[in-house]
Design an enzyme around this catalytic site. Sequence first.
Site, PDB file in Angstrom:
ATOM      1  N   GLY A 171      -4.363  -8.556 -31.356  1.00 29.05           N
ATOM      2  CA  GLY A 171      -4.646  -8.035 -30.014  1.00 29.05           C
ATOM      3  C   GLY A 171      -5.149  -9.091 -29.046  1.00 29.05           C
ATOM      4  O   GLY A 171      -5.207 -10.289 -29.352  1.00 29.05           O
ATOM      5  N   PHE A 228     -12.101  -5.844 -34.708  1.00 30.16           N
ATOM      6  CA  PHE A 228     -11.588  -5.519 -33.380  1.00 30.16           C
ATOM      7  C   PHE A 228     -10.713  -4.260 -33.394  1.00 30.16           C
ATOM      8  O   PHE A 228     -10.485  -3.680 -32.334  1.00 30.16           O
ATOM      9  CB  PHE A 228     -10.660  -6.647 -32.872  1.00 30.16           C
ATOM     10  N   SER A 235     -18.983  -2.089 -26.733  1.00 30.93           N
ATOM     11  CA  SER A 235     -18.599  -2.141 -25.325  1.00 30.93           C
ATOM     12  C   SER A 235     -19.771  -1.759 -24.444  1.00 30.93           C
ATOM     13  O   SER A 235     -20.629  -0.957 -24.846  1.00 30.93           O
ATOM     14  CB  SER A 235     -17.458  -1.146 -25.125  1.00 30.93           C
ATOM     15  N   THR A 276     -19.576   0.243 -22.339  1.00 27.99           N
ATOM     16  CA  THR A 276     -19.433   1.683 -22.114  1.00 27.99           C
ATOM     17  C   THR A 276     -20.532   2.473 -22.832  1.00 27.99           C
ATOM     18  O   THR A 276     -20.846   3.595 -22.430  1.00 27.99           O
ATOM     19  CB  THR A 276     -18.016   2.151 -22.533  1.00 27.99           C
ATOM     20  N   TYR A 304     -13.442   7.753 -26.074  1.00 25.45           N
ATOM     21  CA  TYR A 304     -13.395   6.351 -26.494  1.00 25.45           C
ATOM     22  C   TYR A 304     -14.807   5.791 -26.613  1.00 25.45           C
ATOM     23  O   TYR A 304     -15.185   5.191 -27.622  1.00 25.45           O
ATOM     24  CB  TYR A 304     -12.576   5.516 -25.488  1.00 25.45           C
ATOM     25  N   LYS A 328     -17.336   4.266 -29.904  1.00 29.66           N
ATOM     26  CA  LYS A 328     -18.138   3.025 -29.971  1.00 29.66           C
ATOM     27  C   LYS A 328     -19.592   3.362 -30.295  1.00 29.66           C
ATOM     28  O   LYS A 328     -20.226   2.714 -31.128  1.00 29.66           O
ATOM     29  CB  LYS A 328     -18.061   2.258 -28.650  1.00 29.66           C
ATOM     30  N   ASN A 353      -6.349  -1.069 -16.359  1.00 31.39           N
ATOM     31  CA  ASN A 353      -7.505  -1.873 -15.948  1.00 31.39           C
ATOM     32  C   ASN A 353      -7.168  -2.696 -14.710  1.00 31.39           C
ATOM     33  O   ASN A 353      -6.005  -3.031 -14.459  1.00 31.39           O
ATOM     34  CB  ASN A 353      -7.968  -2.773 -17.099  1.00 31.39           C
ATOM     35  N   ARG A 401     -18.413  -4.693 -11.414  1.00 36.83           N
ATOM     36  CA  ARG A 401     -18.399  -4.915 -12.867  1.00 36.83           C
ATOM     37  C   ARG A 401     -18.699  -6.375 -13.174  1.00 36.83           C
ATOM     38  O   ARG A 401     -18.536  -7.256 -12.328  1.00 36.83           O
ATOM     39  CB  ARG A 401     -17.013  -4.596 -13.459  1.00 36.83           C
ATOM     40  N   ASP A 453     -15.646   7.057 -13.523  1.00 34.67           N
ATOM     41  CA  ASP A 453     -16.084   5.688 -13.199  1.00 34.67           C
ATOM     42  C   ASP A 453     -17.521   5.676 -12.690  1.00 34.67           C
ATOM     43  O   ASP A 453     -17.962   6.607 -12.023  1.00 34.67           O
ATOM     44  CB  ASP A 453     -15.179   5.079 -12.113  1.00 34.67           C
TER      45      ASP A 453
HETATM   46  P1  NAD Z   1      -6.061  -4.640 -28.188  1.00 31.89           P
HETATM   47  O1  NAD Z   1      -5.452  -3.290 -28.154  1.00 31.89           O
HETATM   48  O2  NAD Z   1      -5.322  -5.773 -27.595  1.00 31.89           O
HETATM   49  O3  NAD Z   1      -6.443  -5.023 -29.701  1.00 31.89           O
HETATM   50  C1  NAD Z   1      -6.722  -4.049 -30.675  1.00 31.89           C
HETATM   51  C2  NAD Z   1      -5.849  -4.342 -31.872  1.00 31.89           C
HETATM   52  O4  NAD Z   1      -6.145  -3.403 -32.917  1.00 31.89           O
HETATM   53  C3  NAD Z   1      -4.348  -4.209 -31.577  1.00 31.89           C
HETATM   54  O5  NAD Z   1      -3.691  -5.372 -32.021  1.00 31.89           O
HETATM   55  C4  NAD Z   1      -3.913  -2.983 -32.381  1.00 31.89           C
HETATM   56  O6  NAD Z   1      -2.573  -3.097 -32.842  1.00 31.89           O
HETATM   57  C5  NAD Z   1      -4.923  -2.996 -33.515  1.00 31.89           C
HETATM   58  N1  NAD Z   1      -5.181  -1.700 -34.162  1.00 31.89           N
HETATM   59  C6  NAD Z   1      -5.494  -0.521 -33.571  1.00 31.89           C
HETATM   60  N2  NAD Z   1      -5.678   0.429 -34.499  1.00 31.89           N
HETATM   61  C7  NAD Z   1      -5.479  -0.154 -35.721  1.00 31.89           C
HETATM   62  C8  NAD Z   1      -5.516   0.300 -37.055  1.00 31.89           C
HETATM   63  N3  NAD Z   1      -5.775   1.576 -37.359  1.00 31.89           N
HETATM   64  N4  NAD Z   1      -5.271  -0.580 -38.050  1.00 31.89           N
HETATM   65  C9  NAD Z   1      -4.985  -1.876 -37.770  1.00 31.89           C
HETATM   66  N5  NAD Z   1      -4.920  -2.369 -36.522  1.00 31.89           N
HETATM   67  C10 NAD Z   1      -5.168  -1.512 -35.502  1.00 31.89           C
HETATM   68  O7  NAD Z   1      -7.515  -4.505 -27.514  1.00 31.89           O
HETATM   69  P2  NAD Z   1      -8.582  -5.591 -27.075  1.00 31.89           P
HETATM   70  O8  NAD Z   1      -8.765  -5.460 -25.607  1.00 31.89           O
HETATM   71  O9  NAD Z   1      -8.273  -6.890 -27.666  1.00 31.89           O
HETATM   72  O10 NAD Z   1      -9.889  -4.959 -27.734  1.00 31.89           O
HETATM   73  C11 NAD Z   1     -10.347  -5.338 -29.020  1.00 31.89           C
HETATM   74  C12 NAD Z   1     -11.589  -4.528 -29.353  1.00 31.89           C
HETATM   75  O11 NAD Z   1     -12.579  -4.738 -28.339  1.00 31.89           O
HETATM   76  C13 NAD Z   1     -11.361  -3.016 -29.389  1.00 31.89           C
HETATM   77  O12 NAD Z   1     -12.144  -2.472 -30.424  1.00 31.89           O
HETATM   78  C14 NAD Z   1     -11.862  -2.557 -28.050  1.00 31.89           C
HETATM   79  O13 NAD Z   1     -12.287  -1.214 -28.080  1.00 31.89           O
HETATM   80  C15 NAD Z   1     -13.018  -3.504 -27.816  1.00 31.89           C
HETATM   81  N6  NAD Z   1     -13.355  -3.669 -26.393  1.00 31.89           N
HETATM   82  C16 NAD Z   1     -12.382  -4.020 -25.501  1.00 31.89           C
HETATM   83  C17 NAD Z   1     -12.709  -4.136 -24.139  1.00 31.89           C
HETATM   84  C18 NAD Z   1     -11.655  -4.480 -23.132  1.00 31.89           C
HETATM   85  O14 NAD Z   1     -11.896  -4.237 -21.945  1.00 31.89           O
HETATM   86  N7  NAD Z   1     -10.527  -5.074 -23.503  1.00 31.89           N
HETATM   87  C19 NAD Z   1     -14.020  -3.917 -23.712  1.00 31.89           C
HETATM   88  C20 NAD Z   1     -14.990  -3.570 -24.647  1.00 31.89           C
HETATM   89  C21 NAD Z   1     -14.638  -3.449 -25.995  1.00 31.89           C
HETATM   90  N1  UFG Z   2     -10.186  -0.061 -10.521  1.00 32.39           N
HETATM   91  C1  UFG Z   2      -9.464   0.117  -9.354  1.00 32.39           C
HETATM   92  N2  UFG Z   2      -8.115   0.207  -9.458  1.00 32.39           N
HETATM   93  C2  UFG Z   2      -7.443   0.116 -10.640  1.00 32.39           C
HETATM   94  C3  UFG Z   2      -8.190  -0.053 -11.827  1.00 32.39           C
HETATM   95  C4  UFG Z   2      -9.564  -0.136 -11.733  1.00 32.39           C
HETATM   96  O1  UFG Z   2     -10.035   0.192  -8.276  1.00 32.39           O
HETATM   97  O2  UFG Z   2      -6.206   0.212 -10.659  1.00 32.39           O
HETATM   98  C5  UFG Z   2     -11.663  -0.223 -10.432  1.00 32.39           C
HETATM   99  C6  UFG Z   2     -12.468   0.772 -11.228  1.00 32.39           C
HETATM  100  O3  UFG Z   2     -12.735   1.918 -10.459  1.00 32.39           O
HETATM  101  C7  UFG Z   2     -13.713  -0.048 -11.564  1.00 32.39           C
HETATM  102  C8  UFG Z   2     -13.191  -1.474 -11.702  1.00 32.39           C
HETATM  103  O4  UFG Z   2     -11.958  -1.490 -11.003  1.00 32.39           O
HETATM  104  O5  UFG Z   2     -14.624  -0.014 -10.497  1.00 32.39           O
HETATM  105  C9  UFG Z   2     -12.945  -1.910 -13.140  1.00 32.39           C
HETATM  106  O6  UFG Z   2     -12.114  -0.972 -13.791  1.00 32.39           O
HETATM  107  P1  UFG Z   2     -11.402  -1.297 -15.206  1.00 32.39           P
HETATM  108  O7  UFG Z   2     -10.537  -0.130 -15.534  1.00 32.39           O
HETATM  109  O8  UFG Z   2     -10.780  -2.634 -15.168  1.00 32.39           O
HETATM  110  O9  UFG Z   2     -12.641  -1.415 -16.203  1.00 32.39           O
HETATM  111  P2  UFG Z   2     -13.799  -0.365 -16.550  1.00 32.39           P
HETATM  112  O10 UFG Z   2     -15.095  -0.995 -16.147  1.00 32.39           O
HETATM  113  O11 UFG Z   2     -13.497   0.957 -16.013  1.00 32.39           O
HETATM  114  O12 UFG Z   2     -13.699  -0.260 -18.129  1.00 32.39           O
HETATM  115  C10 UFG Z   2     -13.454  -1.392 -18.962  1.00 32.39           C
HETATM  116  C11 UFG Z   2     -12.688  -0.917 -20.195  1.00 32.39           C
HETATM  117  C12 UFG Z   2     -13.553  -0.002 -21.009  1.00 32.39           C
HETATM  118  C13 UFG Z   2     -14.820  -0.701 -21.357  1.00 32.39           C
HETATM  119  C14 UFG Z   2     -15.522  -1.181 -20.116  1.00 32.39           C
HETATM  120  C15 UFG Z   2     -16.757  -1.974 -20.455  1.00 32.39           C
HETATM  121  O13 UFG Z   2     -11.514  -0.226 -19.799  1.00 32.39           O
HETATM  122  O14 UFG Z   2     -12.890   0.326 -22.188  1.00 32.39           O
HETATM  123  O15 UFG Z   2     -14.649  -1.993 -19.355  1.00 32.39           O
HETATM  124  O16 UFG Z   2     -16.450  -2.981 -21.367  1.00 32.39           O
HETATM  125  F1  UFG Z   2     -15.625   0.153 -22.026  1.00 32.39           F
END
Ligand code: NAD
Ligand code: UFG
Length: 337
Positions: free
Chosen positions: A10, A80, A124, A126, A148, A152, A198, A230, A294
Amino acid sequence: MKILVTGGAGYIASHTNLELLQAGYEVVVADNLSNSSMESIHRVEKLTGKKITFYEADILDKERLSNIFVQEGIHSVIHFAGLKAVGESCAIPLKYFRNNLSGTITLLEVMQEYNVKNLVFSSSATVYGDPEKVPVTEDMPLSATNPYGRTKLMIEEMLRDLYRSDASWNIAILRYFNPIGAHESGEIGEDPNGIPNNLVPYVAKVAIGELEKVNVFGDDYDTPDGTGIRDYIHVVDLARGHIKAIEKLTQNPGLVVYNLGTGVGYSVLDIIHNYEKACNKTIPYAVTPRRPGDIAVSYADATKAYQELGWKAEKGIDKMCEDSFRWQSKYPKGYKN
Ligand code: NAD
Ligand code: UFG
């Protein structure tokens, strides 16, 4: 030292794999490729000149996971793997509970069975729900506003119970703020399926002309320009935080929790304007109603990670936008090119 990286194909994991390999760790990946591509693994191998041992494996499959522990002699796990789309989790919560919760329980059972008790967990920001004050510190009250986020929070609680039952575990819970950007080579980055949810991946698609304009979700928040604020963090800084966490686990810290953010908040309009500088184009946008669920403002107090891990984010918003744009323009279709 061998590190098992679940979800290792990922977005955040691919950047972490690169840092792990460069720091001299061996990397074993278990991923079911449900939201990723093998291409990220190949690219990291190419960038580092080192091999990753890859298992196409679902963390719900206990036998397959056990087999990895038998084969590999794992020292620590970075977990992850999980589903992460907030909106989807509201529509199909059971899928999120099954995958994220059952998957984690299965992983923990197997780790316990093979006496591998070093874990870094992707949590997260969150879990702070709608924080009562900013910057957010690790001791603030926790809550969830969607399924979601609840996964977490529940996993964090499970880890605290597990540690209470057996203090030989070492667990680092990392609470990420908003990871964006890409490796500066432009070879690996975020590759969302379909239209991005996002902000920054959406802005990136507008910048390359694939989407018409950014929808700004509300300009009536109680913030200086009315749009949501953010703590955006460069994914490479975030990845490096995992190396520091792995190092920390070798000192038997018990259960530790760290915010990984920059400590600086940017509004939606700040992001759009910084991205315009990075791509040297105007990014059209329109203000639309708020997105349900949000919050107005969230940014980290990352002092604890600095004091206890010696980690702090180094890359600023310009670099985040430049690196995002480089990846997006080099590979407009992501790994599908
Ligand atoms: P991502 O979707 O790119 O990576 C997650 C990976 O997990 C993917 O490759 C997916 O194929 C794999 N996966 C999902 N379910 C699985 C399963 N049952 N078995 C094996 N593999 C599985 O997401 P990311 O953005 O790289 O996020 C990684 C981690 O960080 C996640 O746990 C996510 O919740 C957490 N996180 C992400 C963000 C963000 O904004 N990207 C913020 C906070 C926390
Ligand atoms: N936003 C817009 N337009 C868009 C998308 C987002 O205006 O098309 C705004 C949102 O309202 C927010 C900001 O941009 O104010 C950021 O939004 P994101 O969707 O990029 O991120 P979030 O903060 O909502 O959430 C992200 C991940 C969650 C994670 C959180 C904290 O999606 O999974 O960050 O790590 F939990």
